[in-house]
Design a protein around this motif. Structure first.
Motif, PDB file in Angstrom:
ATOM      1  N   GLY A  17       0.772  -1.244   0.000  1.00 45.39           N
ATOM      2  CA  GLY A  17       0.000   0.000   0.000  1.00 45.39           C
ATOM      3  C   GLY A  17       0.795   1.281   0.000  1.00 45.39           C
ATOM      4  N   TYR A  18       2.148   1.199   0.024  1.00 44.15           N
ATOM      5  CA  TYR A  18       2.938   2.430  -0.141  1.00 44.15           C
ATOM      6  C   TYR A  18       3.929   2.272  -1.298  1.00 44.15           C
ATOM      7  N   GLY A  19       3.672   1.301  -2.205  1.00 45.01           N
ATOM      8  CA  GLY A  19       4.503   1.129  -3.409  1.00 45.01           C
ATOM      9  C   GLY A  19       4.020   2.042  -4.532  1.00 45.01           C
ATOM     10  N   ALA A  20       4.622   1.889  -5.715  1.00 46.38           N
ATOM     11  CA  ALA A  20       4.285   2.773  -6.841  1.00 46.38           C
ATOM     12  C   ALA A  20       2.800   2.655  -7.192  1.00 46.38           C
ATOM     13  N   VAL A  21       2.274   1.441  -7.240  1.00 50.19           N
ATOM     14  CA  VAL A  21       0.847   1.240  -7.523  1.00 50.19           C
ATOM     15  C   VAL A  21       0.027   1.453  -6.246  1.00 50.19           C
ATOM     16  N   GLY A  22       0.457   0.792  -5.169  1.00 51.16           N
ATOM     17  CA  GLY A  22      -0.337   0.777  -3.927  1.00 51.16           C
ATOM     18  C   GLY A  22      -0.542   2.150  -3.309  1.00 51.16           C
ATOM     19  N   GLY A  41       2.482  -3.280   4.332  1.00 50.07           N
ATOM     20  CA  GLY A  41       3.711  -3.707   3.657  1.00 50.07           C
ATOM     21  C   GLY A  41       4.629  -4.288   4.716  1.00 50.07           C
ATOM     22  N   ARG A  42       5.840  -4.666   4.286  1.00 52.00           N
ATOM     23  CA  ARG A  42       6.725  -5.327   5.260  1.00 52.00           C
ATOM     24  C   ARG A  42       7.394  -4.356   6.216  1.00 52.00           C
ATOM     25  N   ASP A  43       7.463  -3.082   5.837  1.00 51.90           N
ATOM     26  CA  ASP A  43       8.140  -2.089   6.661  1.00 51.90           C
ATOM     27  C   ASP A  43       7.142  -1.503   7.663  1.00 51.90           C
ATOM     28  N   ARG A  54       1.762  -3.954   9.475  1.00 54.66           N
ATOM     29  CA  ARG A  54       2.783  -4.761   8.805  1.00 54.66           C
ATOM     30  C   ARG A  54       2.156  -6.033   8.261  1.00 54.66           C
ATOM     31  N   VAL A  55       2.422  -6.300   6.977  1.00 56.70           N
ATOM     32  CA  VAL A  55       1.996  -7.559   6.360  1.00 56.70           C
ATOM     33  C   VAL A  55       3.119  -8.034   5.458  1.00 56.70           C
ATOM     34  N   ASP A  56       3.428  -9.336   5.512  1.00 61.09           N
ATOM     35  CA  ASP A  56       4.361  -9.933   4.558  1.00 61.09           C
ATOM     36  C   ASP A  56       3.589 -11.004   3.810  1.00 61.09           C
ATOM     37  N   VAL A  57       3.475 -10.866   2.493  1.00 63.14           N
ATOM     38  CA  VAL A  57       2.670 -11.840   1.743  1.00 63.14           C
ATOM     39  C   VAL A  57       3.295 -13.232   1.749  1.00 63.14           C
ATOM     40  N   GLY A  58       4.558 -13.302   2.166  1.00 67.29           N
ATOM     41  CA  GLY A  58       5.209 -14.608   2.265  1.00 67.29           C
ATOM     42  C   GLY A  58       4.972 -15.280   3.612  1.00 67.29           C
ATOM     43  N   LEU A  78      -4.497  -6.392  -3.521  1.00 69.60           N
ATOM     44  CA  LEU A  78      -3.154  -6.964  -3.533  1.00 69.60           C
ATOM     45  C   LEU A  78      -2.306  -6.216  -4.562  1.00 69.60           C
ATOM     46  N   CYS A  79      -1.412  -5.372  -4.083  1.00 67.53           N
ATOM     47  CA  CYS A  79      -0.590  -4.525  -4.966  1.00 67.53           C
ATOM     48  C   CYS A  79       0.869  -4.939  -4.919  1.00 67.53           C
ATOM     49  N   VAL A  80       1.112  -6.211  -4.689  1.00 67.62           N
ATOM     50  CA  VAL A  80       2.443  -6.804  -4.796  1.00 67.62           C
ATOM     51  C   VAL A  80       2.204  -8.271  -5.133  1.00 67.62           C
ATOM     52  N   ASP A 100      -6.695  -8.049  -7.406  1.00 69.15           N
ATOM     53  CA  ASP A 100      -5.302  -8.456  -7.592  1.00 69.15           C
ATOM     54  C   ASP A 100      -4.735  -7.807  -8.856  1.00 69.15           C
ATOM     55  N   VAL A 101      -3.679  -6.992  -8.699  1.00 66.19           N
ATOM     56  CA  VAL A 101      -3.083  -6.327  -9.867  1.00 66.19           C
ATOM     57  C   VAL A 101      -2.006  -7.192 -10.530  1.00 66.19           C
ATOM     58  N   GLY A 102      -1.828  -8.410 -10.064  1.00 67.20           N
ATOM     59  CA  GLY A 102      -0.769  -9.286 -10.587  1.00 67.20           C
ATOM     60  C   GLY A 102      -0.903  -9.536 -12.085  1.00 67.20           C
ATOM     61  N   GLY A 130      -5.536  -3.553 -13.886  1.00 69.74           N
ATOM     62  CA  GLY A 130      -4.398  -2.677 -14.166  1.00 69.74           C
ATOM     63  C   GLY A 130      -4.439  -2.224 -15.603  1.00 69.74           C
ATOM     64  N   VAL A 131      -3.237  -2.079 -16.194  1.00 68.58           N
ATOM     65  CA  VAL A 131      -3.134  -1.650 -17.599  1.00 68.58           C
ATOM     66  C   VAL A 131      -3.055  -2.882 -18.494  1.00 68.58           C
ATOM     67  N   ALA A 132      -2.075  -3.751 -18.193  1.00 69.40           N
ATOM     68  CA  ALA A 132      -1.924  -4.998 -18.952  1.00 69.40           C
ATOM     69  C   ALA A 132      -1.397  -6.072 -18.011  1.00 69.40           C
ATOM     70  N   PRO A 133      -2.220  -6.942 -17.488  1.00 69.64           N
ATOM     71  CA  PRO A 133      -3.614  -7.101 -17.835  1.00 69.64           C
ATOM     72  C   PRO A 133      -4.467  -5.994 -17.201  1.00 69.64           C
ATOM     73  N   THR A 167       9.736  -1.104  -8.069  1.00 68.75           N
ATOM     74  CA  THR A 167      10.734  -2.189  -8.143  1.00 68.75           C
ATOM     75  C   THR A 167      10.076  -3.514  -8.520  1.00 68.75           C
ATOM     76  N   ASP A 168       8.911  -3.786  -7.926  1.00 65.66           N
ATOM     77  CA  ASP A 168       8.266  -5.077  -8.190  1.00 65.66           C
ATOM     78  C   ASP A 168       7.811  -5.163  -9.648  1.00 65.66           C
ATOM     79  N   ALA A 169       7.355  -4.044 -10.209  1.00 68.43           N
ATOM     80  CA  ALA A 169       6.929  -4.042 -11.616  1.00 68.43           C
ATOM     81  C   ALA A 169       8.141  -4.200 -12.532  1.00 68.43           C
ATOM     82  N   ALA A 293      -2.254   4.624 -13.598  1.00 64.95           N
ATOM     83  CA  ALA A 293      -3.419   4.067 -14.291  1.00 64.95           C
ATOM     84  C   ALA A 293      -3.821   2.730 -13.669  1.00 64.95           C
ATOM     85  N   THR A 294      -2.819   1.914 -13.348  1.00 65.31           N
ATOM     86  CA  THR A 294      -3.093   0.622 -12.694  1.00 65.31           C
ATOM     87  C   THR A 294      -3.809   0.854 -11.363  1.00 65.31           C
ATOM     88  N   SER A 295      -3.311   1.851 -10.615  1.00 71.34           N
ATOM     89  CA  SER A 295      -3.916   2.167  -9.310  1.00 71.34           C
ATOM     90  C   SER A 295      -5.362   2.613  -9.476  1.00 71.34           C
TER      91      SER A 295
HETATM   92  N1  LIG Z   1      -1.692  -5.146 -14.084  1.00 66.56           N
HETATM   93  C1  LIG Z   1      -0.865  -4.171 -14.423  1.00 66.56           C
HETATM   94  O1  LIG Z   1      -1.020  -3.509 -15.453  1.00 66.56           O
HETATM   95  C2  LIG Z   1       0.274  -3.792 -13.522  1.00 66.56           C
HETATM   96  C3  LIG Z   1       0.930  -2.589 -13.735  1.00 66.56           C
HETATM   97  C4  LIG Z   1       1.953  -2.222 -12.855  1.00 66.56           C
HETATM   98  C5  LIG Z   1       2.328  -3.068 -11.823  1.00 66.56           C
HETATM   99  N2  LIG Z   1       1.662  -4.249 -11.679  1.00 66.56           N
HETATM  100  C6  LIG Z   1       2.021  -5.161 -10.596  1.00 66.56           C
HETATM  101  O2  LIG Z   1       1.835  -4.457  -9.377  1.00 66.56           O
HETATM  102  C7  LIG Z   1       2.727  -4.954  -8.397  1.00 66.56           C
HETATM  103  C8  LIG Z   1       3.340  -3.773  -7.644  1.00 66.56           C
HETATM  104  O3  LIG Z   1       4.100  -2.998  -8.529  1.00 66.56           O
HETATM  105  P1  LIG Z   1       4.731  -1.633  -8.033  1.00 66.56           P
HETATM  106  O4  LIG Z   1       5.229  -0.955  -9.235  1.00 66.56           O
HETATM  107  O5  LIG Z   1       3.811  -0.888  -7.143  1.00 66.56           O
HETATM  108  O6  LIG Z   1       5.947  -2.183  -7.143  1.00 66.56           O
HETATM  109  P2  LIG Z   1       6.659  -1.494  -5.893  1.00 66.56           P
HETATM  110  O7  LIG Z   1       6.714  -0.008  -6.052  1.00 66.56           O
HETATM  111  O8  LIG Z   1       7.933  -2.245  -5.706  1.00 66.56           O
HETATM  112  O9  LIG Z   1       5.651  -1.774  -4.696  1.00 66.56           O
HETATM  113  C9  LIG Z   1       5.562  -2.996  -4.058  1.00 66.56           C
HETATM  114  C10 LIG Z   1       5.050  -2.734  -2.644  1.00 66.56           C
HETATM  115  O10 LIG Z   1       4.835  -3.996  -2.017  1.00 66.56           O
HETATM  116  C11 LIG Z   1       5.556  -4.067  -0.790  1.00 66.56           C
HETATM  117  N3  LIG Z   1       6.041  -5.432  -0.679  1.00 66.56           N
HETATM  118  C12 LIG Z   1       7.085  -6.017  -1.322  1.00 66.56           C
HETATM  119  N4  LIG Z   1       7.221  -7.290  -0.938  1.00 66.56           N
HETATM  120  C13 LIG Z   1       6.228  -7.526  -0.033  1.00 66.56           C
HETATM  121  C14 LIG Z   1       5.852  -8.651   0.743  1.00 66.56           C
HETATM  122  N5  LIG Z   1       6.540  -9.811   0.691  1.00 66.56           N
HETATM  123  N6  LIG Z   1       4.773  -8.543   1.550  1.00 66.56           N
HETATM  124  C15 LIG Z   1       4.076  -7.376   1.660  1.00 66.56           C
HETATM  125  N7  LIG Z   1       4.404  -6.271   0.954  1.00 66.56           N
HETATM  126  C16 LIG Z   1       5.482  -6.351   0.125  1.00 66.56           C
HETATM  127  C17 LIG Z   1       6.668  -3.034  -0.895  1.00 66.56           C
HETATM  128  O11 LIG Z   1       7.006  -2.486   0.361  1.00 66.56           O
HETATM  129  P3  LIG Z   1       8.030  -3.287   1.335  1.00 66.56           P
HETATM  130  O12 LIG Z   1       9.211  -3.647   0.491  1.00 66.56           O
HETATM  131  O13 LIG Z   1       8.335  -2.286   2.415  1.00 66.56           O
HETATM  132  O14 LIG Z   1       7.293  -4.470   1.848  1.00 66.56           O
HETATM  133  C18 LIG Z   1       6.002  -1.962  -1.759  1.00 66.56           C
HETATM  134  O15 LIG Z   1       5.248  -1.087  -0.977  1.00 66.56           O
HETATM  135  C19 LIG Z   1       3.725  -5.814  -9.144  1.00 66.56           C
HETATM  136  O16 LIG Z   1       3.427  -7.167  -8.876  1.00 66.56           O
HETATM  137  C20 LIG Z   1       3.496  -5.507 -10.603  1.00 66.56           C
HETATM  138  O17 LIG Z   1       3.763  -6.598 -11.457  1.00 66.56           O
HETATM  139  C21 LIG Z   1       0.639  -4.625 -12.484  1.00 66.56           C
END
Ligand SMILES: NC(=O)c1ccc[n+]([C@@H]2O[C@H](COP(=O)([O-])OP(=O)(O)OC[C@H]3O[C@@H](n4cnc5c(N)ncnc54)[C@H](OP(=O)(O)O)[C@@H]3O)[C@@H](O)[C@H]2O)c1
Length: 339
Positions: A17-22, A41-43, A54-58, A78-80, A100-102, A130-133, A167-169, A293-295
């Motif tokens: 929830g504090y990532g680029a999408v979240g 998120g994990r932090d 705090r949540v760790d999806v693992g 779910l934004c990771v 789920d944006v996966g 999201g955008v694609a998918p 980073t995750d994207a 746009a994904t958000s």
């Molecule tokens: N459908 C679409 O078009 C589309 C477009 C863009 C992105 N996405 C997908 O969206 C997801 C997120 O992308 P993003 O660009 O937002 O990435 P990001 O900026 O790296 O954000 C990921 C977030 O998840 C957290 N995170 C990482 N590992 C985690 C874990 N094990 N448990 C809980 N939280 C965790 C991170 O914070 P911490 O590291 O502090 O935990 C961070 O806040 C990716 O899977 C990407 O493939 C889909």
């Protein structure tokens, strides 16, 4: 058709929830559904600073505990990307909706296999968000309808290499360069970007749309706004250096480079082309910031789950009648249709 009642109570847990999408999902929903949003998120420090947890999806046990402690989560966004469908299962068996944006086909398939269980629990999962998918699924559905059921659909995605993608994207995109492809590259006109060479890329939409629309051949291709970067990346893919265990190190290196270097703009475009005999239909959308746009797509889906009756079970975005007009709704956010 089974429906779930509209949920006007409960909270939305935005994981990642504090990532680029979240972060934009969190902010947008905080505006639309004030007092109902919990970023995670994990932090722990970052999460708590935003009023989250705090949540760790693992860590499935830890996730269950968080749901127990919060007590009133009705939607998880779910934004990771997790490793497997375990977290989806935990949500759905408790009757908690999932957005789920996966973008990984294997994972989306695993969640889809939970359809009966989700339907029984009165929960809805919306995948391909999201955008694609996501937007590609909605455009594909429209062009498929326009030709009366396509024999083939081509989807094209252009991403801005200058955008600060999360980073995750970036990790996901670089990993995609290590996967084998069979389709050919194609020259495609894209609104605002001219004619581009787009290369087949393992987005999940091309797999799921074969099933949801019944189209035998669907291919998704990718290019970046920078022509030189597109050419370099796909030349690198052809060398095979990014494949398999040997390619893992190169992928890590490339992910680090792309997370730091931003060459180009932040515009994106998606286009869908459907073919049936002599018939051809095409639609495009364009805007700024694919993460944003994904958000916005995710936030609209969450709001729909909150406000409307929707079918229980696991569905892709193109199967959700309540969200069929999403492209028009996104025009208010600067994401517009183009010829
Ligand atoms: N459908 C679409 O078009 C589309 C477009 C863009 C992105 N996405 C997908 O969206 C997801 C997120 O992308 P993003 O660009 O937002 O990435 P990001 O900026 O790296 O954000 C990921 C977030 O998840 C957290 N995170 C990482 N590992 C985690 C874990 N094990 N448990 C809980 N939280 C965790 C991170 O914070 P911490 O590291 O502090 O935990 C961070 O806040 C990716 O899977 C990407 O493939 C889909």
């Amino acid at each position: 058709m089974t429906t779930v009642n509209s949920r006007t109570t409960g909270r939305v847990l935005v994981v990642g929830g504090y990532g680029a999408v979240g972060s934009t999902v969190t902010d947008t929903l905080a505006e639309w559904l004030p007092g109902h949003v919990v970023p995670a998120g994990r932090d722990e420090v970052k999460a708590r600073r935003l009023g989250g947890v705090r949540v760790d999806v693992g860590d499935p046990d830890g996730f269950r505990e968080v749901l127990d402690e919060l007590g009133d989560v009705s939607v998880v966004a779910l934004c990771v990307e997790p490793e497997d469908a375990g977290l989806a299962r935990i949500c759905l068996e408790r009757g908690i909706h999932l957005v789920d944006v996966g973008a990984t086909h294997r994972l989306l398939d695993e969640v889809t296999s939970l359809h009966e269980m989700a339907a029984g629990a009165g929960a809805t999962a919306v995948l391909s968000v999201g955008v694609a998918p996501g937007l590609t699924n909605l455009l594909a559905r429209r062009v498929n309808d326009a030709v009366g059921g396509a024999e083939r659909i081509d989807l094209t995605v252009l991403l801005g290499a200058g955008e600060r993608h999360g980073t995750d994207a970036v990790r996901w995109t670089v990993a995609g360069l290590g996967e084998p492809v069979t389709a050919r590259a194609r020259r495609v006109p894209l609104p605002g970007f001219g004619v581009r060479t787009a290369h087949p890329f393992p987005f999940s939409d091309q797999h799921t749309l074969r099933r949801t629309l019944g189209v035998p051949e669907v291919t998704t291709r990718l290019c970046l706004d920078s022509r030189s970067l597109t050419a370099s990346l796909f030349t690198l893919r052809r060398t095979g250096l990014l494949r398999g265990a040997r390619g893992a190190r190169q992928q890590q290196l490339l992910t680090r480079v792309f997370s730091r270097v931003h060459l180009g703009g932040d515009g994106f475009a998606v286009r869908a082309d459907a073919y049936r005999g002599e018939r051809h239909a095409t639609l495009s959308l364009t805007g700024k910031g694919q993460s944003r746009a994904t958000s916005l797509v995710a936030a609209h889906v969450v709001r729909t789950l909150f406000m409307q009756d929707v079918p229980a079970g696991v569905h892709h975005l193109d199967q959700m009648a309540a969200l069929a007009d999403l492209p028009e709704q996104l025009a208010a956010h600067g994401i517009t249709a183009a010829d």
